[in-house]
Enzyme design. Structure first.
Site: not given
Ligand code: NAD
Ligand code: DAU
Length: 336
Positions: A33-34, A122-124, A149, A153, A178, A276
């Site tokens: 992890d950064k 993600t579902d996005e 974003y 992804k 989410n 959105h």
């Protein structure tokens, strides 16, 4: 088994490490992890002295660090990402770097030894569903990302799939809805709402608050990834979602205010997020039929538990809400 967890100091990654080390204490975990603003080693203090746990501070874009971290590893579970939609709208570059280029560096290293690779997505990536419909995302839904974003992804998902088809890399992908629960960074909606109320501030509601999310308790997500890691078919994608019916952001905010015994004057409508997505909902039938996936935690009950967690961990979120977070909050919400 030895696992490389990327982004293990973030919200879901740290929950996953705690979950895994409890369930499979004989396994070894390397956490790369950064430690960006979202990474917090405090989340992992219960395991930091465990001889089966090793932390490496480093960037997934750094080939050398990735080669060292992946040495002797049986599986990579890839969480590391820039994950906040609103930050991606303010400055997209870092999202492309970490989410696309970083994933590429990991895939290249994994290719050398055909290391099993699970990509957490993600579902996005699917864009937005219409309000008032019964439609749901599933593994066949076409990609249609709205934000920098989700576009980044989507790019990483395509790369992972391409490495399977082109190089036969043994991959799986999960696209989840989410998450909420302990260690959720308080710039995301639910922890922001809870901690703002605790600080005597209001809950900012974008637009009219009619947008809908499919809330998934983080432990259910961890269990879903566990099932995919152990039983998922190579090359396959699985959608993981929660147990909610459509619940709007406004309703979530009102539920939080009610549980915390605050009145509705504590809700403040502000300018909407550009681009959105109005509604997300996940059809997790494939994960259920093939893997026995089933979310166990209801939103109503676990929202209450999550609020209690924030009430009991004021030190944790107060430390998190200082530092670079202050600059971001000012840019996003002004002096509110
Ligand atoms: P998070 O922002 O809380 O944590 C991300 C972690 O990655 C942090 O610890 C950060 O330090 C680390 N990181 C960032 N850039 C890095 C880099 N270049 N190199 C190494 N480490 C780096 O994110 P999260 O909410 O825990 O999400 C984890 C993953 O799950 C992400 O890939 C996200 O896209 C996905 N996801 C999240 C949700 C959600 O609701 N939070 C839902 C579906 C999918
Ligand atoms: O769907 C999965 C995605 O969920 C993950 O891929 C992302 O990493 C994660 O951040 C989350 O994205 P969202 O944009 O849905 O989450 P966020 O918590 O930022 O916002 C949830 C909803 O609440 C969304 O409709 C925007 C709204 N919102 C958010 C904030 C921060 C508000 O109304 N006010 C706010 O202040």
């Amino acid at each position: 088994m030895k696992l490389l967890i990327t982004g293990g100091a973030g919200f879901i990654g740290s929950n996953f490490i705690l979950y895994w080390m409890k369930k499979y204490p004989q396994d070894q975990i390397v956490n790369l992890d950064k430690l960006t603003y979202a990474g917090n080693l405090e989340n992992l203090k219960d395991v930091e002295k465990n001889p089966n746990y090793q932390f490496i501070k480093g960037d997934i874009c750094d080939k050398q660090v990735v080669a060292t971290a992946m040495n002797g590893v049986d599986i990579v579970v890839h969480f590391a990402a820039e994950s906040h939609v609103d930050r991606s709208i303010l400055s997209p570059e870092e999202f492309i770097k970490t989410n696309v280029e970083g994933t590429l560096v990991l895939l290249e290293e994994a290719r050398k030894n055909k290391t099993r690779f699970h990509h957490v997505s993600t579902d996005e990536v699917f864009g937005s569903l219409e309000l008032g419909t019964e439609d749901k995302f599933n593994e066949q839904t076409a990609y249609d990302p709205s934000s920098p974003y989700s576009a980044s992804k989507a790019g990483s998902d395509h790369l992972v799939r391409a490495y399977h088809r082109t190089y036969d890399l043994p991959v799986t992908i999960s696209n989840s809805s989410n998450n909420f629960g302990p260690f959720h960074f308080p710039e995301k909606f639910i922890p922001l709402a809870i901690t703002n109320l605790m600080e005597g501030k209001k809950i900012p509601i974008y637009g009219q608050g009619n947008q809908v999310r499919d809330w998934l308790y983080v432990e259910d997500h961890c269990r879903g990834i566990d099932l995919i890691v152990r039983k998922g078919k190579i090359g396959q994608t699985y959608c993981l979602g929660g147990m909610t019916d459509d619940i709007s952001n406004l309703r979530v905010a009102k539920m939080i205010a009610k549980i915390m015994e605050k009145d509705l004057d504590n809700l403040e409508y502000i300018k909407d997020r550009p681009g959105h997505d109005v509604r997300y909902a996940i059809d997790w039938t494939k994960a259920k039929n093939e893997l026995g996936y089933f979310p166990q935690f209801s939103f109503e009950q676990y929202l209450k538990k999550t609020i209690e967690w924030y009430q009991e961990h004021e030190d944790w979120w107060k430390r998190v809400k200082s530092g670079s977070y202050q600059d971001y909050y000012k840019k996003q919400y002004g002096d509110k």
